[in-house]
Design a protein around this motif. Structure first.
Motif, PDB file in Angstrom:
ATOM      1  N   ARG A   1      50.044  -5.122  11.820  1.00 44.55           N
ATOM      2  CA  ARG A   1      49.801  -6.555  11.905  1.00 44.55           C
ATOM      3  C   ARG A   1      50.217  -7.031  13.292  1.00 44.55           C
ATOM      4  NH1 ARG A   1      49.352  -9.728   7.362  1.00 44.55           N
ATOM      5  NH2 ARG A   1      50.729 -11.328   8.207  1.00 44.55           N
ATOM      6  N   ALA A   2      49.283  -7.646  14.007  1.00 44.35           N
ATOM      7  CA  ALA A   2      49.553  -8.132  15.359  1.00 44.35           C
ATOM      8  C   ALA A   2      49.439  -9.646  15.388  1.00 44.35           C
ATOM      9  CB  ALA A   2      48.578  -7.517  16.357  1.00 44.35           C
ATOM     10  N   VAL A   3      50.491 -10.315  15.835  1.00 45.35           N
ATOM     11  CA  VAL A   3      50.495 -11.766  15.980  1.00 45.35           C
ATOM     12  C   VAL A   3      49.900 -12.109  17.338  1.00 45.35           C
ATOM     13  CG1 VAL A   3      51.927 -13.840  16.060  1.00 45.35           C
ATOM     14  CG2 VAL A   3      52.525 -11.963  14.503  1.00 45.35           C
ATOM     15  N   LEU A   4      48.845 -12.947  17.345  1.00 48.28           N
ATOM     16  CA  LEU A   4      48.148 -13.327  18.575  1.00 48.28           C
ATOM     17  C   LEU A   4      48.575 -14.735  18.962  1.00 48.28           C
ATOM     18  CD1 LEU A   4      44.512 -12.106  17.726  1.00 48.28           C
ATOM     19  CD2 LEU A   4      46.554 -10.767  18.271  1.00 48.28           C
TER      20      LEU A   4
ATOM     21  N   PRO B   1      44.804  -8.911  12.743  1.00 47.66           N
ATOM     22  CA  PRO B   1      45.306 -10.028  13.547  1.00 47.66           C
ATOM     23  C   PRO B   1      45.857 -11.161  12.689  1.00 47.66           C
ATOM     24  CG  PRO B   1      42.916 -10.122  13.419  1.00 47.66           C
ATOM     25  CD  PRO B   1      43.332  -8.879  12.685  1.00 47.66           C
ATOM     26  N   VAL B   2      46.910 -11.792  13.182  1.00 49.11           N
ATOM     27  CA  VAL B   2      47.448 -13.023  12.623  1.00 49.11           C
ATOM     28  C   VAL B   2      47.522 -14.011  13.786  1.00 49.11           C
ATOM     29  CG1 VAL B   2      49.345 -14.131  11.404  1.00 49.11           C
ATOM     30  CG2 VAL B   2      48.805 -11.721  10.945  1.00 49.11           C
ATOM     31  N   VAL B   3      46.679 -15.031  13.759  1.00 50.91           N
ATOM     32  CA  VAL B   3      46.526 -15.926  14.903  1.00 50.91           C
ATOM     33  C   VAL B   3      47.423 -17.149  14.742  1.00 50.91           C
ATOM     34  CG1 VAL B   3      44.899 -17.303  16.250  1.00 50.91           C
ATOM     35  CG2 VAL B   3      44.143 -15.158  15.200  1.00 50.91           C
ATOM     36  N   LEU B   4      48.227 -17.441  15.769  1.00 48.92           N
ATOM     37  CA  LEU B   4      48.975 -18.695  15.817  1.00 48.92           C
ATOM     38  C   LEU B   4      48.039 -19.766  16.357  1.00 48.92           C
ATOM     39  CD1 LEU B   4      52.401 -17.467  17.268  1.00 48.92           C
ATOM     40  CD2 LEU B   4      51.659 -17.627  14.883  1.00 48.92           C
ATOM     41  N   SER B   5      47.773 -20.800  15.556  1.00 53.76           N
ATOM     42  CA  SER B   5      46.699 -21.737  15.868  1.00 53.76           C
ATOM     43  C   SER B   5      47.145 -23.183  15.678  1.00 53.76           C
ATOM     44  CB  SER B   5      45.489 -21.448  14.963  1.00 53.76           C
ATOM     45  OG  SER B   5      44.507 -22.452  15.097  1.00 53.76           O
ATOM     46  N   GLY B   6      46.589 -24.057  16.506  1.00 53.51           N
ATOM     47  CA  GLY B   6      46.794 -25.487  16.318  1.00 53.51           C
ATOM     48  C   GLY B   6      46.007 -26.032  15.147  1.00 53.51           C
ATOM     49  N   ASN B   7      45.014 -25.266  14.684  1.00 54.04           N
ATOM     50  CA  ASN B   7      44.200 -25.654  13.528  1.00 54.04           C
ATOM     51  C   ASN B   7      43.936 -24.389  12.714  1.00 54.04           C
ATOM     52  OD1 ASN B   7      42.268 -26.549  11.688  1.00 54.04           O
ATOM     53  ND2 ASN B   7      41.273 -27.908  13.162  1.00 54.04           N
ATOM     54  N   PRO B   8      44.927 -23.944  11.937  1.00 56.92           N
ATOM     55  CA  PRO B   8      44.785 -22.658  11.238  1.00 56.92           C
ATOM     56  C   PRO B   8      43.581 -22.602  10.305  1.00 56.92           C
ATOM     57  CG  PRO B   8      47.055 -23.427  11.155  1.00 56.92           C
ATOM     58  CD  PRO B   8      46.244 -24.552  11.704  1.00 56.92           C
ATOM     59  N   THR B   9      43.263 -23.713   9.638  1.00 56.47           N
ATOM     60  CA  THR B   9      42.128 -23.709   8.710  1.00 56.47           C
ATOM     61  C   THR B   9      40.828 -23.433   9.444  1.00 56.47           C
ATOM     62  OG1 THR B   9      43.270 -25.273   7.259  1.00 56.47           O
ATOM     63  CG2 THR B   9      40.891 -25.053   6.985  1.00 56.47           C
ATOM     64  N   LEU B  10      40.631 -24.111  10.584  1.00 54.54           N
ATOM     65  CA  LEU B  10      39.418 -23.903  11.375  1.00 54.54           C
ATOM     66  C   LEU B  10      39.362 -22.489  11.934  1.00 54.54           C
ATOM     67  CD1 LEU B  10      36.846 -24.993  12.703  1.00 54.54           C
ATOM     68  CD2 LEU B  10      38.270 -25.791  14.603  1.00 54.54           C
ATOM     69  N   THR B  11      40.484 -22.002  12.473  1.00 55.85           N
ATOM     70  CA  THR B  11      40.518 -20.647  13.036  1.00 55.85           C
ATOM     71  C   THR B  11      40.188 -19.611  11.973  1.00 55.85           C
ATOM     72  OG1 THR B  11      42.130 -21.285  14.732  1.00 55.85           O
ATOM     73  CG2 THR B  11      41.993 -18.939  14.172  1.00 55.85           C
ATOM     74  N   GLN B  12      40.755 -19.780  10.790  1.00 55.54           N
ATOM     75  CA  GLN B  12      40.501 -18.825   9.708  1.00 55.54           C
ATOM     76  C   GLN B  12      39.040 -18.845   9.294  1.00 55.54           C
ATOM     77  OE1 GLN B  12      43.651 -18.692   6.895  1.00 55.54           O
ATOM     78  NE2 GLN B  12      42.367 -17.932   5.217  1.00 55.54           N
TER      79      GLN B  12
ATOM     80  N   LEU C   1      57.863 -23.131  11.124  1.00 50.68           N
ATOM     81  CA  LEU C   1      58.637 -21.980  10.679  1.00 50.68           C
ATOM     82  C   LEU C   1      57.731 -20.804  10.335  1.00 50.68           C
ATOM     83  CD1 LEU C   1      61.348 -23.670   8.426  1.00 50.68           C
ATOM     84  CD2 LEU C   1      61.662 -22.642  10.685  1.00 50.68           C
ATOM     85  N   ALA C   2      56.433 -21.118  10.046  1.00 53.33           N
ATOM     86  CA  ALA C   2      55.473 -20.048   9.758  1.00 53.33           C
ATOM     87  C   ALA C   2      55.339 -19.095  10.945  1.00 53.33           C
ATOM     88  CB  ALA C   2      54.118 -20.647   9.400  1.00 53.33           C
ATOM     89  N   THR C   3      55.541 -19.615  12.158  1.00 54.47           N
ATOM     90  CA  THR C   3      55.469 -18.762  13.342  1.00 54.47           C
ATOM     91  C   THR C   3      56.569 -17.711  13.311  1.00 54.47           C
ATOM     92  OG1 THR C   3      54.488 -20.517  14.685  1.00 54.47           O
ATOM     93  CG2 THR C   3      55.614 -18.742  15.858  1.00 54.47           C
ATOM     94  N   LEU C   4      57.791 -18.133  13.020  1.00 55.53           N
ATOM     95  CA  LEU C   4      58.902 -17.193  12.933  1.00 55.53           C
ATOM     96  C   LEU C   4      58.666 -16.180  11.827  1.00 55.53           C
ATOM     97  CD1 LEU C   4      61.710 -16.213  13.704  1.00 55.53           C
ATOM     98  CD2 LEU C   4      62.672 -17.988  12.216  1.00 55.53           C
ATOM     99  N   LEU C   5      58.155 -16.637  10.687  1.00 48.44           N
ATOM    100  CA  LEU C   5      57.882 -15.727   9.588  1.00 48.44           C
ATOM    101  C   LEU C   5      56.815 -14.713   9.969  1.00 48.44           C
ATOM    102  CD1 LEU C   5      58.447 -14.964   6.650  1.00 48.44           C
ATOM    103  CD2 LEU C   5      56.681 -16.616   5.959  1.00 48.44           C
ATOM    104  N   ALA C   6      55.773 -15.177  10.681  1.00 50.98           N
ATOM    105  CA  ALA C   6      54.707 -14.265  11.118  1.00 50.98           C
ATOM    106  C   ALA C   6      55.264 -13.188  12.034  1.00 50.98           C
ATOM    107  CB  ALA C   6      53.602 -15.053  11.823  1.00 50.98           C
ATOM    108  N   LEU C   7      56.169 -13.564  12.947  1.00 50.52           N
ATOM    109  CA  LEU C   7      56.766 -12.581  13.843  1.00 50.52           C
ATOM    110  C   LEU C   7      57.617 -11.577  13.068  1.00 50.52           C
ATOM    111  CD1 LEU C   7      57.851 -14.700  16.953  1.00 50.52           C
ATOM    112  CD2 LEU C   7      56.156 -12.876  16.896  1.00 50.52           C
ATOM    113  N   ARG C   8      58.356 -12.062  12.089  1.00 54.00           N
ATOM    114  CA  ARG C   8      59.219 -11.168  11.319  1.00 54.00           C
ATOM    115  C   ARG C   8      58.390 -10.179  10.495  1.00 54.00           C
ATOM    116  NH1 ARG C   8      64.597 -12.337  11.013  1.00 54.00           N
ATOM    117  NH2 ARG C   8      64.731 -11.166   9.065  1.00 54.00           N
ATOM    118  N   GLN C   9      57.212 -10.622  10.029  1.00 53.56           N
ATOM    119  CA  GLN C   9      56.370  -9.766   9.198  1.00 53.56           C
ATOM    120  C   GLN C   9      55.396  -8.921  10.022  1.00 53.56           C
ATOM    121  OE1 GLN C   9      54.521 -12.607   6.555  1.00 53.56           O
ATOM    122  NE2 GLN C   9      56.252 -12.582   5.117  1.00 53.56           N
ATOM    123  N   GLY C  10      55.297  -9.197  11.317  1.00 51.07           N
ATOM    124  CA  GLY C  10      54.337  -8.484  12.161  1.00 51.07           C
ATOM    125  C   GLY C  10      54.930  -7.227  12.767  1.00 51.07           C
TER     126      GLY C  10
END
Length: 353
Positions: free
Chosen positions: A2-5, A33-44, A57-66
């Motif tokens: 899993r790569a955080v972008l 990929p797990v994308v950090l986005s200003g509009n996650p719904t649109l990006t997905q 906090l989702a950003t920190l969680l994504a890094l911990r799980q990536g």
């Protein structure tokens, strides 16, 4: 894996979305990929990938799980637009490195970094990456001074796949695209002059003008103001898919652009390009492709490009000369940059494959 972008994704900027689309296109098989986005719904929805809020906090969680963290592309580590840029992006990179993740600085444009702390943070982040690629010689030179080994290649958007644009071929030919943005140097007086010159150019050439706001929040009002001066055929395209943005330029004879990725997409499609240079990254592309253009800075004697013309008539005459006699990039020039842009893909394969 899993790569955080992490980049300026989901913020409505077509150039940054083009970098994201290029990165997703170049990821090795087996990397999720797990994308950090200003509009996650649109990006997905747009890319079919998992996306998380970029400031939560989702950003920190994504890094911990990536397993990996990819920083880029584009000019993330710079403090010219805001001191928050290096603080946010540099902080995330150092956090990922502290967590022991594989870290890649991808397709970077480094600087300007005017504050000592931002330079120190950038130097630390780059020096502790598993791999770094840059898109211009000035960035490579800066990292060489910090003793950071780099891979250098043209902007990855050169190699981005394109998609057709519905309705484009129904518009009359020949077509000229215009991609400008708001900026303190693109003053209301200059905008008025530019719009009058473009109207005169259209009358002389009988072209259809395509107005292309890459970042509607910044560009749409300017595009609309220009459109009000045009009496000939024209169309304003608001395209959210960067692959369609690139596809738009396949039907264009000439492009007048401030936007870096507008110029890259147009050049990759074989369009004649005329640049409005407001930023060193635009000047670097002008040098690379030997593009004509004007500098917007009122007091930058070493800036790339000719001085801003004094009248709309002067502007129009320069455009007419380039439209009639200017050369688009050759097929060899285009293919060379497309091939070398894939070096950014090679880096990802070496680190994450």
């Amino acid at each position: 894996m899993r790569a955080v972008l992490c980049g300026y994704y989901g913020m409505g900027n077509g150039g940054d979305e083009a970098l994201l689309a290029s990165l997703l296109q170049m990821l090795p098989p087996g990397v999720t990929p797990v994308v950090l986005s200003g509009n996650p719904t649109l990006t997905q929805r747009q890319y079919g990938v998992e996306a998380k809020p970029r400031k939560a906090l989702a950003t920190l969680l994504a890094l911990r799980q990536g397993d990996a963290f990819i920083w880029g592309g584009g000019s993330l580590m710079q403090d010219a637009t805001s001191w928050l840029n290096p603080y946010y992006y540099g902080g995330l990179m150092v956090l990922a490195q502290t967590l022991g993740r594989k870290t890649v600085a991808w397709a970077q444009g480094v600087g300007p970094l005017t504050r000592p702390w931002s330079r120190a943070l950038a130097r630390y982040g780059y020096r502790h990456c598993h791999g770094v690629s840059v898109r211009d010689a000035a960035s490579a030179q800066q990292l060489a001074q910090w003793q950071v080994p780099v891979w250098m290649a043209p902007d990855p958007v050169w190699a981005l796949e394109s998609k057709p644009v519905e309705g484009l071929w129904d518009l009359p030919a020949p077509r000229v695209a215009v991609a400008v943005r708001s900026h303190r140097w693109f003053t209301p007086a200059r905008l008025e002059q530019f719009a009058k010159a473009l109207a005169d150019f259209q009358q002389a050439t009988r072209t259809c003008i395509l107005l292309v706001p890459f970042h509607p929040a910044q560009d749409l009002a300017i595009a609309t103001a220009i459109q009000q001066h045009l009496v000939g055929p024209n169309h304003l395209f608001q395209l959210s898919d960067p692959r369609q943005l690139k596809g738009l330029f396949r039907g264009v004879e000439m492009t007048i652009a401030m936007r870096l990725h507008g110029l890259i997409m147009a050049a990759a499609a074989g369009s004649r390009c005329f640049a409005l240079n407001y930023d060193p990254k635009v000047g670097q592309l002008m040098v690379d492709l030997d593009l004509p253009g004007w500098q917007l800075s009122p007091n930058a004697p070493n800036a790339i490009g000719d001085p801003w013309p004094p009248t709309p008539t002067d502007m129009c005459q320069i455009w007419l000369k380039h439209y009639a006699n200017g050369d688009p990039p050759s097929a060899d020039q285009i293919q060379s940059r497309v091939d070398r842009a894939l070096i950014h893909q090679d880096l990802l394969q070496e680190i994450l494959g």
